[in-house]
Each structure stands twice: as structure tokens, then as C-alpha cells.
Design a protein around this motif. Structure first.
Motif, PDB file in Angstrom:
ATOM      1  N   LEU A 123       0.697  -1.273   0.030  1.00 45.49           N
ATOM      2  CA  LEU A 123       0.037  -0.056  -0.099  1.00 45.49           C
ATOM      3  C   LEU A 123       0.923   1.181   0.130  1.00 45.49           C
ATOM      4  N   ARG A 124       2.031   1.297   0.627  1.00 43.94           N
ATOM      5  CA  ARG A 124       2.967   2.482   0.816  1.00 43.94           C
ATOM      6  C   ARG A 124       3.307   2.640  -0.442  1.00 43.94           C
ATOM      7  N   SER A 125       3.882   1.535  -1.314  1.00 42.72           N
ATOM      8  CA  SER A 125       4.438   1.459  -2.710  1.00 42.72           C
ATOM      9  C   SER A 125       3.517   2.048  -3.640  1.00 42.72           C
ATOM     10  N   ALA A 126       2.263   1.685  -3.443  1.00 44.31           N
ATOM     11  CA  ALA A 126       0.960   1.731  -4.434  1.00 44.31           C
ATOM     12  C   ALA A 126       0.795   3.243  -4.399  1.00 44.31           C
ATOM     13  N   GLU A 127       0.713   3.990  -2.965  1.00 43.86           N
ATOM     14  CA  GLU A 127       0.433   5.461  -2.909  1.00 43.86           C
ATOM     15  C   GLU A 127       1.574   6.231  -3.430  1.00 43.86           C
ATOM     16  N   ALA A 128       2.805   5.831  -3.209  1.00 40.29           N
ATOM     17  CA  ALA A 128       4.019   6.377  -3.836  1.00 40.29           C
ATOM     18  C   ALA A 128       4.053   6.115  -5.317  1.00 40.29           C
ATOM     19  N   ALA A 129       3.616   5.412  -6.086  1.00 41.23           N
ATOM     20  CA  ALA A 129       3.684   5.266  -7.581  1.00 41.23           C
ATOM     21  C   ALA A 129       2.418   5.960  -8.193  1.00 41.23           C
ATOM     22  N   PRO A 146      -3.163  -3.322  12.695  1.00 46.06           N
ATOM     23  CA  PRO A 146      -2.310  -2.356  13.220  1.00 46.06           C
ATOM     24  C   PRO A 146      -1.032  -2.204  12.599  1.00 46.06           C
ATOM     25  N   ASN A 147      -0.502  -3.577  12.013  1.00 43.17           N
ATOM     26  CA  ASN A 147       0.828  -3.794  11.262  1.00 43.17           C
ATOM     27  C   ASN A 147       0.444  -3.332   9.735  1.00 43.17           C
ATOM     28  N   VAL A 148      -0.682  -3.353   9.282  1.00 34.42           N
ATOM     29  CA  VAL A 148      -0.818  -2.946   7.997  1.00 34.42           C
ATOM     30  C   VAL A 148      -0.843  -1.467   8.101  1.00 34.42           C
ATOM     31  N   ILE A 149      -1.522  -0.877   8.978  1.00 31.74           N
ATOM     32  CA  ILE A 149      -1.529   0.863   8.999  1.00 31.74           C
ATOM     33  C   ILE A 149       0.073   1.378   9.383  1.00 31.74           C
ATOM     34  N   ARG A 150       0.715   0.525  10.201  1.00 23.55           N
ATOM     35  CA  ARG A 150       1.961   0.980  10.656  1.00 23.55           C
ATOM     36  C   ARG A 150       2.811   0.764   9.191  1.00 23.55           C
ATOM     37  N   VAL A 156      -2.509   3.072   3.439  1.00 19.98           N
ATOM     38  CA  VAL A 156      -4.053   2.432   3.484  1.00 19.98           C
ATOM     39  C   VAL A 156      -5.126   3.451   3.474  1.00 19.98           C
ATOM     40  N   PHE A 157      -5.058   4.482   4.079  1.00 17.05           N
ATOM     41  CA  PHE A 157      -6.265   5.683   3.785  1.00 17.05           C
ATOM     42  C   PHE A 157      -6.215   6.453   2.651  1.00 17.05           C
ATOM     43  N   CYS A 158      -5.079   6.384   1.890  1.00 13.35           N
ATOM     44  CA  CYS A 158      -5.064   7.315   0.702  1.00 13.35           C
ATOM     45  C   CYS A 158      -5.384   6.452  -0.668  1.00 13.35           C
ATOM     46  N   VAL A 159      -5.073   5.056  -0.584  1.00 12.40           N
ATOM     47  CA  VAL A 159      -5.161   4.319  -1.798  1.00 12.40           C
ATOM     48  C   VAL A 159      -6.506   3.805  -2.125  1.00 12.40           C
ATOM     49  N   PRO A 160      -7.348   3.862  -3.141  1.00 18.52           N
ATOM     50  CA  PRO A 160      -8.680   3.388  -3.487  1.00 18.52           C
ATOM     51  C   PRO A 160      -8.612   1.952  -3.435  1.00 18.52           C
ATOM     52  N   THR A 161      -9.208   1.167  -2.240  1.00 17.68           N
ATOM     53  CA  THR A 161      -9.017  -0.110  -2.127  1.00 17.68           C
ATOM     54  C   THR A 161     -10.437  -1.002  -2.171  1.00 17.68           C
ATOM     55  N   ALA A 162     -10.228  -2.004  -2.470  1.00 20.37           N
ATOM     56  CA  ALA A 162     -11.599  -2.870  -2.405  1.00 20.37           C
ATOM     57  C   ALA A 162     -11.260  -4.357  -1.979  1.00 20.37           C
ATOM     58  N   VAL A 163     -12.145  -5.004  -1.387  1.00 21.00           N
ATOM     59  CA  VAL A 163     -11.862  -6.369  -0.775  1.00 21.00           C
ATOM     60  C   VAL A 163     -13.068  -7.251  -1.441  1.00 21.00           C
ATOM     61  N   CYS A 164     -12.516  -8.383  -1.979  1.00 20.74           N
ATOM     62  CA  CYS A 164     -13.813  -9.204  -2.618  1.00 20.74           C
ATOM     63  C   CYS A 164     -13.087 -10.524  -2.945  1.00 20.74           C
ATOM     64  N   THR A 165     -13.977 -11.587  -3.595  1.00 28.31           N
ATOM     65  CA  THR A 165     -13.308 -12.726  -4.046  1.00 28.31           C
ATOM     66  C   THR A 165     -12.644 -12.771  -5.253  1.00 28.31           C
ATOM     67  N   SER A 166     -11.800 -13.645  -5.520  1.00 25.79           N
ATOM     68  CA  SER A 166     -11.023 -13.755  -6.837  1.00 25.79           C
ATOM     69  C   SER A 166     -11.927 -13.734  -7.826  1.00 25.79           C
ATOM     70  N   GLN A 167     -13.212 -14.375  -7.865  1.00 30.32           N
ATOM     71  CA  GLN A 167     -13.926 -14.436  -8.961  1.00 30.32           C
ATOM     72  C   GLN A 167     -14.697 -13.397  -9.273  1.00 30.32           C
ATOM     73  N   GLU A 168     -14.949 -12.535  -8.149  1.00 34.89           N
ATOM     74  CA  GLU A 168     -15.620 -11.108  -8.602  1.00 34.89           C
ATOM     75  C   GLU A 168     -14.427 -10.394  -9.082  1.00 34.89           C
ATOM     76  N   CYS A 169     -13.311 -10.333  -8.524  1.00 33.31           N
ATOM     77  CA  CYS A 169     -12.469  -9.532  -9.203  1.00 33.31           C
ATOM     78  C   CYS A 169     -12.157  -9.648 -10.609  1.00 33.31           C
TER      79      CYS A 169
END
Length: 258
Positions: A123-129, A146-150, A156-169
């Protein structure tokens, strides 16, 4: 009126913060999570998250109480309880399709990511790129661990993010004409030989087992990072960063030529 300082680690509010830090089930049930650190909290607010409670060292909690709440050290004495956002595919509907000339989306997809630190680093790299979106499929950890946020340093707050199944994606990407590139060692060729200037989804699997067959079969191309030493793989967060920035490089070069 000045806020009363909490002095007991047995205080119900303090116990609640500690429980939110430790239990993903409670985070899901209540739709709340904890953010530590001034920088991370500022990113959180700037990205439109609702802060429910704030705890500041020596202002409304004592050092002993703060130490009880804090998941890590060096957090500038600032902790917040924040309301979660929705993270489904509908939040990414504004993405352009893969065939538009104005903008070709660049997406990172992670299948069954296991380690919170790796998810945060990606997520950190994704935001930077400047990645358009990150999609987490069939996750084994939650976004607000907490370790994701850290590790994301607020990404994690800045990158548009979705959570779903592989099939849906897969269905989401296919219907939008976004090319699927799976990072894998088998039946693949060097990542820099594929055109990533069109709408592209870079798909990464787990470090232990890689991608499942449904992704390998759905892919438009299989790509790999050449391993020139004795080891046969890189950390998934490092691999993701390399592939993201290759796409950025190609797109910048294309714009210069135009």
C-alpha cells in the motif's frame, strides 16, 4: 471544561482500544479500528475518515495508560479510534475502462495476502507510485490490522482499495477490458517485455504458494522478475514495487514520446 485525564488501565474505554488493536473480529463487528501516530492520524483525517475518539499523552491519558493502549513505540503520544470505510468493488466503479485514451487504470491485485506487514508495504508503494486502485482478494488479514497501518505509513487511507473474492475481481477486470498480468515463475517472460501502458492489473499471489489456477487461467499474460542470483524469489512487497514502477516508467516514456 477541561477533559478529565484517564489514569487507570482498567478504564472501559482503554480496554476497548486495546481490544480493537488485538481482535480483527471486533474491528469487523463494530466497524472501528485504531490509528497510532500523528502523521498517520493526519493522513486518516485528510482522506475523509471519521475520527471517533482521540487519546493524547499527558492531555487525557497518563503515560502508563498510553503505554497500555499503544501497539508500538514512537507514536508521538497520539492514538485515535476511527470508523472503517466500505471497501467493495462498487467503490471503484469510477475507474476508467482499459480502452479509454484519457486514462488507462493501473491496478494491483493481491490474492490471499497473509502478512499484514507485506500488505502495508505494498500500500505504501502503491500510494507513492500513484496506483489507481488496490484490490485484495480472499484476504487472510484485514486492512485495519495495526501492522498494515504501520507498514503503509498512512497509505492504507489514501489508496482506493476494494476487498472481494478472486472470482468477483476477475469478472470486474474482464468486463472493463483491463489486462490481467499474473506474476509467476512458470510459463512466463520478463516483466519489462510486456506493454503496461494500457489498462493493466498486476496480480500477486502469496509467498508460500503463489497464485491459484483461476488467476493463471484468467491472465492475459504471465510475467516474472528475472532472478540472477541463487535465490528463486523476492519478498512479495518488493516484487510488487518493481512491477508497479515498471508500469510507471513505461507510461512516463510514452507520454514523453507523445
Amino acid at each position: 471544561m477541561e477533559e478529565t485525564i484517564i489514569t487507570s488501565v482498567q478504564n472501559a474505554r482503554i480496554k476497548h482500544v486495546v481490544a480493537l488493536q488485538q481482535k480483527s473480529s471486533l474491528r469487523r463487528e463494530e466497524g472501528l479500528f485504531v490509528v497510532e501516530g500523528q502523521r498517520e492520524i493526519e493522513h486518516c483525517k485528510a482522506c475523509g475518515y471519521e475520527v471517533v475518539e482521540e487519546y493524547i499523552l499527558n492531555k487525557n491519558v497518563t503515560p502508563q495508560v498510553y503505554e497500555k493502549m499503544a501497539y508500538r513505540g514512537s507514536t508521538e503520544g497520539h492514538i485515535a479510534v476511527v470508523r472503517c470505510k466500505e471497501h467493495n468493488l462498487s467503490t471503484l466503479r469510477s475507474l476508467a475502462t482499459g480502452g479509454t485514451q484519457e486514462h488507462s487504470p493501473l491496478i494491483v491485485v493481491l490474492e490471499s495476502v497473509e502478512k499484514p506487514g507485506n500488505l502495508g508495504a505494498i500500500l505504501r508503494s502503491a500510494e507513492a507510485a500513484g496506483i489507481d486502485a488496490l484490490i485484495v482478494c480472499d484476504p487472510l488479514t484485514d486492512l485495519y490490522n495495526p501492522n498494515v497501518i504501520r507498514a503503509s505509513i498512512g497509505g492504507v487511507f489514501c489508496v482506493p482499495t476494494a476487498v472481494c473474492t478472486s472470482q468477483e475481481c476477475i469478472a470486474f477486470l474482464k468486463e472493463r477490458g483491463i489486462k490481467i498480468l499474473t506474476a509467476q515463475l512458470q510459463d512466463s517472460y520478463e516483466y519489462y517485455d510486456y506493454d503496461m501502458t494500457q489498462g493493466t492489473a498486476i496480480v500477486m499471489g502469496t509467498e508460500s504458494t503463489g497464485l491459484t489456477n483461476q488467476w493463471r487461467e484468467a491472465a492475459d499474460a504471465h510475467i516474472r522478475i528475472p532472478m540472477l542470483g541463487r535465490l528463486d524469489s523476492l519478498n512479495v512487497s518488493v516484487s510488487a514495487a518493481i512491477l508497479m514502477y515498471e508500469a510507471v516508467r513505461q507510461r512516463q516514456c510514452k507520454n514523453v514520446k507523445m
